[in-house]
Each structure stands twice: as C-alpha cells, then as structure tokens.
Design a protein around this motif. Structure first.
Motif, short mmCIF file in Angstrom:
data_model
loop_
_atom_site.label_atom_id
_atom_site.label_comp_id
_atom_site.label_asym_id
_atom_site.label_seq_id
_atom_site.Cartn_x
_atom_site.Cartn_y
_atom_site.Cartn_z
N PRO A 13 -5.00 -3.68 7.60
CA PRO A 13 -6.26 -3.43 7.27
C PRO A 13 -6.86 -4.90 8.58
N LEU A 57 -10.29 -7.29 9.58
CA LEU A 57 -11.42 -7.48 8.41
C LEU A 57 -12.68 -6.82 10.00
N GLN A 62 0.81 -1.45 -0.01
CA GLN A 62 0.40 0.36 0.00
C GLN A 62 1.24 1.28 0.11
N TYR A 67 -9.32 -13.86 5.29
CA TYR A 67 -7.66 -13.72 4.91
C TYR A 67 -7.52 -12.98 6.52
N TYR A 95 -12.52 -4.32 5.02
CA TYR A 95 -12.06 -3.84 6.07
C TYR A 95 -11.64 -1.67 6.30
N PHE A 139 2.21 -5.60 3.70
CA PHE A 139 0.82 -6.33 4.30
C PHE A 139 1.32 -7.67 3.85
N VAL A 141 -4.95 -0.62 -1.46
CA VAL A 141 -4.35 -1.95 -0.99
C VAL A 141 -4.02 -2.73 -2.50
N GLN A 151 -9.28 0.75 8.42
CA GLN A 151 -7.69 0.60 8.73
C GLN A 151 -7.28 1.82 9.13
N PHE A 157 -12.40 0.27 3.38
CA PHE A 157 -12.00 -0.83 2.57
C PHE A 157 -12.88 -2.35 1.86
N PHE A 210 -4.91 -10.55 7.76
CA PHE A 210 -3.91 -9.27 7.48
C PHE A 210 -2.60 -9.20 9.01
N GLY A 211 -0.96 -9.28 8.82
CA GLY A 211 0.01 -8.44 9.39
C GLY A 211 -0.55 -7.02 9.82
#
Lengths: 113, 111
Positions: free
Chosen positions: B44, B46, A37, A102, B36, A91, A43, B38, B89, A104-105
């Motif tokens: 991001p 969920l 990003q 999913y 998402y 990410f 992203v 952020q 997002f 994400f870190g």
C-alpha cells in the motif's frame, strides 16, 4: 524519498518450516509494524514494536510468531512452524514520532506448500 | 468499535469521470485518516491523509472530504485516468496505534 525495504520479495516454504521475513525501516522512525494481506482481502494488523518491545499484537499473532530488532536497523518477523493458511503478503511499516504517515514496504509474498 | 467500513467494494468509472469511495468509522479516538493505493503485487502506498481538524484536503486530483459529526470520510478522484485503476484502502488510527484498514475498493477506469 526514504523507503522501507523488505526481503525477500517472495518466499516459498514447506509446511512446518520456519521462515524469517526481514525489514529495514526508515532510519529515524521509532514505531514498527507488521501487517499481512491474504490474497484479495484487506490488510490486517499483526504486531507493533516500539522501544525494543512489542507494544500491541492482534489475535492473529499467536505463539508461532515472533519479532525482533536484532541490530538496531533490521526488523524481523519469524514464523516458527508455517501453516498453509500463513500464505499471504506480509508488509512491514514504520512510523516516525511526529505527525507523519506510516510508510509501508513493498511486501514479502509468502507461499506455504 | 475498531472497524472501518468501506464502500463500494468495486467501482467502474469512465475516463475523465469522478471516482468516489466512502468510509465510515465508530471510534471517536481516531485522529488520522489516510487513503492508500495498491497496485497488484505491491505494498500500500500512501495517497493522501487527513486529520480531524480540517474538513477537506486536496492534493492534485485527489481530495479527502471529512465529516466529523457523521464519522465519515471519502476519497474523490477527479478526472479519473486508466492509470488510477488500483485497489484503494481507507484506514484510521488513534495516535501511534496500528492502522485499521477498510476492506478495499477495486477501481477500474475504462477509456
């Protein structure tokens, strides 16, 4: 709750240097992804990895990029010769086999100077 | 075909109001539609996700409405709070394929 862990949180590197970004996905997940990003932008998908090989990659993921899972737990993204335009948040994400989402870190902020 | 179009780009809502963010897609193979949240400097997270077999999903103050025929889905945040101020997002994926993200909506909830 299981997490995706990324290190380092911030990396500053000189243009032309190699960097390795590290990720520890959730242990029972099977699909792994790298996204980036650029500041203030959306992203973008870089690469996906399944069964120890790349399953899909975007046009951003050129020969300067590589991924590997060296020890069955870590998942790394290497940029061989960084450019200024590689500066972004990177990410890592992982996905299980089922219908889950999913995860994400929290990302690595890469700054190329 | 792979794009997800998100609007508006930014949104200002009064505390207690309803925030509505919309997304549209073209790829009919998409079968997973997450939203998402952020915060600055974070990844991001969920918020809520929906599959095309339902038209609405609610979790607390957050609701996804899904219109399969129109290929649109939206996020509604009821009773918006200043702590909801973030970038949101929408995204979509088909099976295990990579998520395709919208461009994001910057939400500001003002007191």
């Amino acid at each position: 709750e299981p997490e995706v862990t990324q290190t380092p949180s911030h990396q500053v590197t000189q243009m032309g240097q190699e960097v390795i970004l590290r990720c520890v996905p959730i242990s029972n997940h099977l699909y792994f992804y790298w996204y980036r990003q650029i500041l203030g932008q959306k992203v973008e998908f870089l690469v996906s990895f399944y069964n120890n090989e790349i399953s899909e990659k975007s046009e951003i993921f050129d020969d300067q990029f590589s991924v590997e899972r060296p020890d069955g737990s870590n998942f790394t993204l290497k940029i061989r010769s960084t450019k200024l335009e590689d500066s972004a948040m990177y990410f890592c994400a992982s996905l299980d086999r089922g219908r889950g989402g999913y995860t994400f870190g929290s990302g690595t902020r890469l700054t190329v100077v | 075909q792979q794009q997800v179009k998100q609007s508006p780009q930014s949104l200002i809502v009064q505390k207690g109001g309803i925030s509505i963010i919309n997304c549209a897609y073209e790829n009919t193979a998409f079968d997973y539609f997450p939203w998402y949240q952020q915060f600055p400097g974070k990844g991001p997270a969920l918020l809520i996700a929906i599959r095309p077999d339902v038209s609405e999903k609610k979790e607390g103050r957050f609701t996804i409405s899904f219109n399969k025929s129109a290929k649109q889905f939206s996020l509604h945040i009821m009773d918006s709070q200043p702590g909801d101020s973030a970038t949101y997002f929408c995204a979509a994926a088909a099976g295990n394929t990579p998520l395709v993200f919208g461009k994001g909506t910057r939400l500001s909830v003002i007191a």
